[in-house]
Design a protein around this motif. Structure first.
Motif, PDB file in Angstrom:
ATOM      1  N   ASP A 208      46.405  15.814   7.463  1.00 14.93           N
ATOM      2  CA  ASP A 208      47.734  15.481   7.971  1.00 14.93           C
ATOM      3  C   ASP A 208      48.143  14.106   7.454  1.00 14.93           C
ATOM      4  O   ASP A 208      47.314  13.190   7.335  1.00 14.93           O
ATOM      5  CB  ASP A 208      47.749  15.487   9.500  1.00 14.93           C
ATOM      6  CG  ASP A 208      47.794  16.901  10.078  1.00 14.93           C
ATOM      7  OD1 ASP A 208      48.121  17.834   9.317  1.00 14.93           O
ATOM      8  OD2 ASP A 208      47.492  17.069  11.274  1.00 14.93           O
ATOM      9  N   ARG A 209      49.440  13.955   7.185  1.00 12.71           N
ATOM     10  CA  ARG A 209      49.964  12.710   6.647  1.00 12.71           C
ATOM     11  C   ARG A 209      50.096  11.652   7.736  1.00 12.71           C
ATOM     12  O   ARG A 209      50.445  11.956   8.881  1.00 12.71           O
ATOM     13  CB  ARG A 209      51.324  12.957   5.999  1.00 12.71           C
ATOM     14  CG  ARG A 209      51.283  13.904   4.800  1.00 12.71           C
ATOM     15  CD  ARG A 209      51.344  13.149   3.490  1.00 12.71           C
ATOM     16  NE  ARG A 209      52.563  12.359   3.441  1.00 12.71           N
ATOM     17  CZ  ARG A 209      53.751  12.834   3.070  1.00 12.71           C
ATOM     18  NH1 ARG A 209      53.890  14.107   2.734  1.00 12.71           N
ATOM     19  NH2 ARG A 209      54.810  12.037   3.030  1.00 12.71           N
ATOM     20  N   ILE A 210      49.852  10.397   7.386  1.00 10.85           N
ATOM     21  CA  ILE A 210      50.011   9.284   8.311  1.00 10.85           C
ATOM     22  C   ILE A 210      51.499   8.958   8.422  1.00 10.85           C
ATOM     23  O   ILE A 210      52.173   8.780   7.404  1.00 10.85           O
ATOM     24  CB  ILE A 210      49.220   8.058   7.832  1.00 10.85           C
ATOM     25  CG1 ILE A 210      47.723   8.391   7.755  1.00 10.85           C
ATOM     26  CG2 ILE A 210      49.458   6.861   8.740  1.00 10.85           C
ATOM     27  CD1 ILE A 210      46.873   7.280   7.191  1.00 10.85           C
ATOM     28  N   PRO A 211      52.044   8.881   9.626  1.00 10.41           N
ATOM     29  CA  PRO A 211      53.472   8.588   9.778  1.00 10.41           C
ATOM     30  C   PRO A 211      53.844   7.209   9.246  1.00 10.41           C
ATOM     31  O   PRO A 211      52.998   6.319   9.107  1.00 10.41           O
ATOM     32  CB  PRO A 211      53.680   8.657  11.294  1.00 10.41           C
ATOM     33  CG  PRO A 211      52.552   9.474  11.811  1.00 10.41           C
ATOM     34  CD  PRO A 211      51.394   9.166  10.911  1.00 10.41           C
ATOM     35  N   ALA A 212      55.139   7.056   8.945  1.00  8.30           N
ATOM     36  CA  ALA A 212      55.740   5.782   8.529  1.00  8.30           C
ATOM     37  C   ALA A 212      55.224   5.294   7.181  1.00  8.30           C
ATOM     38  O   ALA A 212      55.370   4.107   6.863  1.00  8.30           O
ATOM     39  CB  ALA A 212      55.526   4.715   9.598  1.00  8.30           C
ATOM     40  N   VAL A 213      54.637   6.170   6.376  1.00 12.74           N
ATOM     41  CA  VAL A 213      54.196   5.802   5.031  1.00 12.74           C
ATOM     42  C   VAL A 213      54.900   6.730   4.036  1.00 12.74           C
ATOM     43  O   VAL A 213      54.483   7.881   3.858  1.00 12.74           O
ATOM     44  CB  VAL A 213      52.670   5.914   4.866  1.00 12.74           C
ATOM     45  CG1 VAL A 213      52.257   5.498   3.448  1.00 12.74           C
ATOM     46  CG2 VAL A 213      51.949   5.064   5.901  1.00 12.74           C
ATOM     47  N   PRO A 214      55.977   6.283   3.398  1.00  9.12           N
ATOM     48  CA  PRO A 214      56.662   7.146   2.424  1.00  9.12           C
ATOM     49  C   PRO A 214      55.795   7.362   1.190  1.00  9.12           C
ATOM     50  O   PRO A 214      55.089   6.451   0.741  1.00  9.12           O
ATOM     51  CB  PRO A 214      57.937   6.362   2.088  1.00  9.12           C
ATOM     52  CG  PRO A 214      57.593   4.939   2.381  1.00  9.12           C
ATOM     53  CD  PRO A 214      56.634   4.969   3.536  1.00  9.12           C
TER      54      PRO A 214
END
Length: 331
Positions: A208-214
């Motif tokens: 899963d992707r880490i939030p707030a990291v474009p």
């Protein structure tokens, strides 16, 4: 130290030993008292090889550690969340973050001759694995509150590229970064996401992707010297979409990408004084730089007759078009 293996191949090796003692002293009672010591030796090794006079290959491995800050240590209890960055409570200790980074790439310069200019460039890839990473977790129970937590292993990997061209009165710069930031462990995290379960938790899966990291970020800049003293230019920034803070399970729509364009100029009056001006967001683009969630029943929707909100997304809007002018002095 750096030593030359051959005239084209050089090796670098080193190490750093860090010790950090973080002590919190309650000035009223003893509830906030805490004392934690973190230490680690971090090695580094790398090498460069000159392929041609204008192209160099590089590669390296390094380790680093970061001790939790006093704020993180003082706001780490899910049962007693705090307004992030405003006050401390007595909390359990956090583990230090340890990172392992490998990187490799090419860099070089090229003179085109004939007055065209000189190009400098760099292209690299990297991977950083963090152990006991620390993230800010929004509280599912108290609106606007949160806490810091170790979230196991995470990985950030990607590509970085940049180029700089100087040609007469022109100077051009561009850079691009692709960053893929993901969780590596299965986790149960507190969340204010509308997809949280009855206990206010979301289930995070490896990958899963880490939030707030474009994932995507692009910058460009051009400067033009009208005279030796008078310079004008423009720059732009593009930031790709990113998951909302609290959406660690990646179930909600992303915060949209955005691009913003700026203008700038300066006039050097003498060695001491410079007049400058800047126009930010010249196209007055309306976009948001941050997104999280809120409890739709906690705040009345006065704009709609006091009815409940139906959209739990909360956005931080960027500033609209703005103009600045001033005087700089260097003594």
């Amino acid at each position: 130290d750096t030593f030359d293996v051959t005239k084209d191949f050089a090796m670098t090796g080193g190490g750093r030993f860090n010790v950090a003692n973080i002590r919190l002293e309650d000035q009223i009672g003893s509830a906030l008292n805490g004392n934690a010591t973190y230490s680690r030796f971090n090695p580094i090794i790398g090498g460069t090889y000159k392929i041609t006079p204008g192209i160099t290959a590089y590669a390296g491995y390094s380790e680093a550690n970061r001790a939790p800050t006093p704020l993180e240590l003082g706001c780490a209890d899910p049962a007693r969340p705090c307004i992030i960055a405003t006050f401390l409570v007595s909390d359990p200790p956090l583990k230090q973050i340890v990172s392992h980074t490998v990187e490799a790439g090419l860099r070089g310069t090229h003179d085109f001759g004939g007055g065209i200019g000189t190009l400098g460039w760099k292209l690299g890839v990297f991977r950083t694995d963090n152990t006991d990473d620390i993230l800010a977790i929004p509280s599912p129970a108290l609106q606007g509150f949160g806490y810091f937590q170790n979230v196991g292993s995470t990985r950030r990997q990607g590509v970085e590229a940049e180029a700089n061209l100087k040609s007469g009165p022109f100077e051009l710069y561009a850079s691009y970064a692709f960053v893929d930031a993901r969780f590596r462990d299965a986790l149960t995290l507190g969340s204010n996401s509308p997809f949280a379960d009855a206990d206010g938790n979301v289930q995070v899966l490896p990958g899963d992707r880490i939030p707030a990291v474009p994932q995507h970020r692009f910058k460009a800049r051009v400067d033009f010297s009208v005279t030796d003293a008078f310079k004008v230019g423009a720059d732009m920034l593009f930031v790709g979409s990113q998951y909302f803070v609290g959406d660690d399970s990646n179930q909600a729509p992303k915060l949209p990408s955005y691009a913003v364009f700026n203008l700038h100029g300066s006039y050097q009056i003498n060695k001491t004084f410079q007049v400058y001006a800047r126009a930010d967001n010249v196209f007055d683009h309306r976009y948001s730089t941050h997104g999280t969630f809120f409890n739709t029943e906690a705040v009345p929707n006065f704009a709609n007759g006091g009815a409940a909100f139906t959209d739990p997304r909360s956005l931080s809007p960027a500033r609209p078009r703005a103009f600045y002018a001033g005087l700089r002095a260097i003594f």
